[in-house]
Design an enzyme around this catalytic site. Structure first.
Site, mmCIF file in Angstrom:
data_model
loop_
_atom_site.group_PDB
_atom_site.id
_atom_site.type_symbol
_atom_site.label_atom_id
_atom_site.label_comp_id
_atom_site.label_asym_id
_atom_site.label_seq_id
_atom_site.Cartn_x
_atom_site.Cartn_y
_atom_site.Cartn_z
ATOM 1 N N GLY A 21 -7.817 -0.769 3.921
ATOM 2 C CA GLY A 21 -8.690 -1.985 4.736
ATOM 3 C C GLY A 21 -8.431 -2.988 5.804
ATOM 4 N N HIS A 22 -8.562 -2.040 7.351
ATOM 5 C CA HIS A 22 -8.323 -2.152 7.741
ATOM 6 C C HIS A 22 -8.774 -3.616 9.047
ATOM 7 C CE1 HIS A 22 -6.421 2.693 7.892
ATOM 8 N NE2 HIS A 22 -6.654 1.552 7.212
ATOM 9 N N SER A 64 3.856 -6.445 18.543
ATOM 10 C CA SER A 64 2.677 -7.528 17.542
ATOM 11 C C SER A 64 3.291 -8.491 17.735
ATOM 12 C CB SER A 64 1.350 -6.915 17.202
ATOM 13 O OG SER A 64 0.252 -7.386 16.410
ATOM 14 N N ASP A 97 -1.212 -1.474 5.049
ATOM 15 C CA ASP A 97 -1.478 -2.790 5.203
ATOM 16 C C ASP A 97 -0.333 -3.440 6.681
ATOM 17 O OD1 ASP A 97 -3.362 -3.270 3.439
ATOM 18 O OD2 ASP A 97 -1.623 -4.121 2.303
ATOM 19 N N GLY A 99 -1.077 -2.933 10.181
ATOM 20 C CA GLY A 99 -2.162 -3.189 11.381
ATOM 21 C C GLY A 99 -2.666 -2.267 11.657
ATOM 22 N N LYS A 100 -2.465 -1.618 10.667
ATOM 23 C CA LYS A 100 -3.168 0.129 11.730
ATOM 24 C C LYS A 100 -4.426 -0.260 12.512
ATOM 25 C CE LYS A 100 -2.354 1.442 7.615
ATOM 26 N NZ LYS A 100 -1.848 0.894 6.683
ATOM 27 N N ASN A 153 -9.625 2.259 -0.266
ATOM 28 C CA ASN A 153 -9.234 1.831 -0.995
ATOM 29 C C ASN A 153 -8.354 1.169 0.018
ATOM 30 O OD1 ASN A 153 -7.849 3.838 -0.030
ATOM 31 N ND2 ASN A 153 -6.552 4.520 -1.459
ATOM 32 N N GLN A 210 -3.274 3.794 4.025
ATOM 33 C CA GLN A 210 -2.359 3.500 3.345
ATOM 34 C C GLN A 210 -1.314 3.231 4.585
ATOM 35 O OE1 GLN A 210 -4.828 5.906 1.220
ATOM 36 N NE2 GLN A 210 -5.590 3.846 1.785
ATOM 37 N N THR A 223 -6.528 -0.204 -5.866
ATOM 38 C CA THR A 223 -7.901 -0.952 -6.208
ATOM 39 C C THR A 223 -9.447 -0.814 -6.598
ATOM 40 O OG1 THR A 223 -7.934 0.439 -4.438
ATOM 41 C CG2 THR A 223 -7.256 -0.467 -3.605
HETATM 42 P P1 GDP Z 1 -3.949 -2.550 7.892
HETATM 43 O O1 GDP Z 1 -4.544 -1.715 6.833
HETATM 44 O O2 GDP Z 1 -2.735 -1.392 7.904
HETATM 45 O O3 GDP Z 1 -5.118 -2.605 8.943
HETATM 46 O O4 GDP Z 1 -4.013 -3.553 8.682
HETATM 47 P P2 GDP Z 1 -4.670 -4.654 7.209
HETATM 48 O O5 GDP Z 1 -5.646 -5.933 8.507
HETATM 49 O O6 GDP Z 1 -4.725 -4.814 5.914
HETATM 50 O O7 GDP Z 1 -3.427 -5.940 7.528
HETATM 51 C C1 GDP Z 1 -3.070 -6.721 8.589
HETATM 52 C C2 GDP Z 1 -3.285 -8.152 8.607
HETATM 53 O O8 GDP Z 1 -2.357 -8.636 9.512
HETATM 54 C C3 GDP Z 1 -4.744 -8.288 8.904
HETATM 55 O O9 GDP Z 1 -5.676 -9.282 9.021
HETATM 56 C C4 GDP Z 1 -4.563 -8.515 10.772
HETATM 57 O O10 GDP Z 1 -5.570 -9.094 11.184
HETATM 58 C C5 GDP Z 1 -3.722 -9.039 11.203
HETATM 59 N N1 GDP Z 1 -2.148 -8.851 11.837
HETATM 60 C C6 GDP Z 1 -2.449 -7.934 12.274
HETATM 61 N N2 GDP Z 1 -1.224 -8.134 13.824
HETATM 62 C C7 GDP Z 1 -0.417 -9.294 13.785
HETATM 63 C C8 GDP Z 1 0.065 -9.661 14.481
HETATM 64 O O11 GDP Z 1 0.467 -9.260 14.763
HETATM 65 N N3 GDP Z 1 0.059 -11.086 13.650
HETATM 66 C C9 GDP Z 1 -0.121 -11.264 12.724
HETATM 67 N N4 GDP Z 1 -0.193 -13.156 12.332
HETATM 68 N N5 GDP Z 1 -0.999 -11.543 12.341
HETATM 69 C C10 GDP Z 1 -1.758 -9.810 13.025
HETATM 70 P P1 IMO Z 2 -4.647 0.081 4.068
HETATM 71 O O1 IMO Z 2 -4.933 1.484 4.628
HETATM 72 C C1 IMO Z 2 -1.925 -1.329 0.936
HETATM 73 C C2 IMO Z 2 -1.867 0.543 -3.220
HETATM 74 C C3 IMO Z 2 -2.857 -0.105 -4.299
HETATM 75 C C4 IMO Z 2 -1.789 0.343 -5.142
HETATM 76 C C5 IMO Z 2 -1.894 1.243 -5.267
HETATM 77 C C6 IMO Z 2 -2.877 2.523 -5.014
HETATM 78 O O2 IMO Z 2 -5.260 -1.014 4.445
HETATM 79 O O3 IMO Z 2 -3.395 0.333 4.733
HETATM 80 P P2 IMO Z 2 -5.337 2.755 -5.676
HETATM 81 O O4 IMO Z 2 -6.649 2.392 -4.574
HETATM 82 O O5 IMO Z 2 -4.749 3.881 -3.893
HETATM 83 O O6 IMO Z 2 -5.475 3.783 -6.599
HETATM 84 O O7 IMO Z 2 -4.104 2.072 -4.956
HETATM 85 O O8 IMO Z 2 -2.187 1.798 -3.740
HETATM 86 N N1 IMO Z 2 -2.910 0.761 -2.170
HETATM 87 C C7 IMO Z 2 -2.758 0.126 -1.212
HETATM 88 N N2 IMO Z 2 -2.332 -0.858 -0.402
HETATM 89 N N3 IMO Z 2 -2.451 -0.709 2.103
HETATM 90 C C8 IMO Z 2 -4.164 0.070 1.524
HETATM 91 O O9 IMO Z 2 -4.335 0.821 2.397
HETATM 92 C C9 IMO Z 2 -3.665 0.537 0.265
HETATM 93 N N4 IMO Z 2 -4.545 1.607 -0.311
HETATM 94 C C10 IMO Z 2 -3.807 1.301 -1.962
HETATM 95 O O10 IMO Z 2 -2.417 -1.952 -4.149
HETATM 96 O O11 IMO Z 2 -0.239 -0.245 -5.904
HETATM 97 MG MG MG Z 3 -5.013 -2.898 5.127
#
Ligand code: GDP
Ligand code: IMO
Ligand code: MG
Length: 420
Positions: free
Chosen positions: A39-40, A409, A12, A14-15, A37, A221, A128
């Site tokens: 969520g981008h 960012s 998470d 911010g990929k 698993n 991840q 997840t």
């Molecule tokens: P990912 O899994 O690495 O793609 O990240 P996620 O989407 O799960 O979580 C990142 C969250 O932070 C999302 O809700 C984005 O919209 C938000 N986000 C990304 N970059 C920034 C930033 O620079 N500032 C803030 N406040 N939010 C951000």
């Molecule tokens: P993105 O791509 C954050 C975590 C789960 C759990 C562990 C194993 O959005 O960054 P799994 O479902 O793979 O068996 O879970 O890994 N996990 C993540 N945490 N971001 C993710 O993906 C994750 N994908 C799995 O919360 O601790």
């Molecule tokens: Mg994510």
């Protein structure tokens, strides 16, 4: 030529946003591991969109998006996601490609995930529950079904064989669940999958490289969730690091040029497992609130803490990171003091190395304090306008890691990215 974007922490970072930003510079955006698993999050026409299976380049015209062999594929999620993508007027049938070697997540994989986590009780991974671990176990255990199998006449027979193996596992867990509804949905989604571009992924990508195409490999991840180098057993089941790009797409490591590592300006983790710099106080709560730190896939509150340079240094080393992107810097806007974890004290001894295991030992992070910038940075567009305190904070990270932070960012919006 292949560049890689991946997360350096526990996911998470911010990929989604960063891949979406870089996508216009490439011809193919490819996911090489993980599954639903992930969520981008990215913004399309100002609308928040979360992708789980499809690469984050899908909203750019004339780009190919490839789901590589290293991914595990939930076809039900894929179908729903494609329908949502089409609602933006995107012709995904033209741009989405799937490797025939990609393993399928079956409804019974998800059931086994739930049964296994329930049986672990207090020691649960915090998965997840998307069937990730059972699907990868069937891959390495040489039982799994792949996308290419779908086109074989005996697919239904092979499915039933695997399903009954899964039933035995579920019986062993004394786990009962009626999966008939999701099974019907699964078969419907398989018919949908047959209408997509199923390709021999490794020839597809190597031919493209040969012809001069630029590839962007999108990690899911983060490095600290890697099956080998993460905080095992509290990890995911795939190779989330640069090494996973080769095996997850079928290309040689010599083709890889830049490795763009993403870190938040602080750190989060969702699910169980060690997190040395975790905050259990009001500051952690404030970061969660200001950063809206709730899982993009499960909605669970994310654990929040300070940036951990010991873990980041380790992640940069195993990935060969060439440049850094720091996200969510704006989330720290209101804090007067910022801490940076830069050593670990393990059983009374100071170290800068990640230990083999972090639980069951006495581990205290050592911190260096920095003055916060206490300024709203969300509207800043150029590096020179950033507060001096932030410059000092970033400089310390640059020098400690020996890798430059090239982008900052300062908000979730597509345009909120400052080039250093
Ligand atoms: P990912 O899994 O690495 O793609 O990240 P996620 O989407 O799960 O979580 C990142 C969250 O932070 C999302 O809700 C984005 O919209 C938000 N986000 C990304 N970059 C920034 C930033 O620079 N500032 C803030 N406040 N939010 C951000
Ligand atoms: P993105 O791509 C954050 C975590 C789960 C759990 C562990 C194993 O959005 O960054 P799994 O479902 O793979 O068996 O879970 O890994 N996990 C993540 N945490 N971001 C993710 O993906 C994750 N994908 C799995 O919360 O601790
Ligand atoms: Mg994510």
């Amino acid at each position: 030529m292949v560049d890689v974007i991946l997360g350096l922490q526990w996911g998470d970072e911010g990929k989604g946003k960063i891949v979406d930003y870089f996508a216009p510079r490439y011809d193919i955006i490819a996911r090489f591991q993980g599954g639903p698993n992930a969520g981008h999050t990215l913004y399309v026409d100002g609308k928040k969109t979360v992708l789980h299976q499809v690469p984050s380049g899908i909203f750019h015209e004339n780009k190919i998006n490839l789901i590589g062999n290293g991914v595990v594929l939930d076809v039900i999620t894929l179908k729903k996601e494609c329908e949502a993508i089409a609602s933006f007027g995107i012709d995904y049938k033209k741009s989405l490609f799937i490797s025939e070697r990609t393993h399928l997540i079956l409804p019974t994989h998800r059931a086994i995930d739930r049964a296994s986590e329930a049986a672990k009780g207090k020691e649960k991974i915090g998965s997840t529950l998307k069937g990730i671990s059972p699907a990868y176990m069937d891959k390495t255990g040489r039982n799994g079904l792949r996308v290419g199998n779908l086109l074989n006449d005996d697919f239904a027979v092979q499915y039933q064989k695997l399903r009954s193996k899964h039933q035995q596992i579920l019986d062993n867990f004394s786990y009962e669940e009626d999966i008939s509804a999701s099974e019907a949905e699964f078969f419907e989604a398989l018919e949908f999958l047959k209408t997509l571009n199923i390709v021999n992924g490794e020839y597809f990508i190597n031919d493209a490289i040969q012809k001069g195409s630029k590839i962007l490999a999108e990690g899911a991840q983060g490095s600290m969730l890697d099956v080998d180098f993460g905080t095992f057993p509290y990890v995911t089941s795939s190779s989330t690091i640069t090494a996973g790009v080769g095996s997850g797409l079928g290309l040689s490591p010599q083709k890889i040029r830049d490795v763009i590592g993403i870190t938040k300006a602080y750190c989060t983790r969702v699910g169980s497992g060690p997190f040395p710099t975790e905050l259990h106080d009001d500051i952690g709560e404030l970061i969660r609130k200001n950063g809206n730190e709730f899982g993009s896939t499960t909605g669970r509150p994310r654990r929040c803490g300070w940036i951990d340079l010991v873990a980041l240094n380790f992640a940069c080393m195993i990935n060969g990171v060439t440049q850094l992107v720091m996200t969510k810097a704006d989330v720290l806007d209101k804090l007067d003091v910022l801490k940076v974890g830069d050593s670990y004290n393990i059983n009374g001894k100071e170290t800068k190395e990640i230990p083999f295991q972090m639980e069951g030992i006495k581990l205290e992070p050592g911190y260096k304090d920095f003055k916060g910038w206490e300024t709203d940075i969300t509207g800043i567009k150029d590096f020179k306008s950033l507060p001096a305190e932030m410059d000092i904070y970033i400089n310390y990270i640059n020098t400690t890691l020996g890798i430059p932070v090239k982008y900052i960012s300062n908000g979730p919006g597509t345009d909120q990215l400052i080039v250093v």
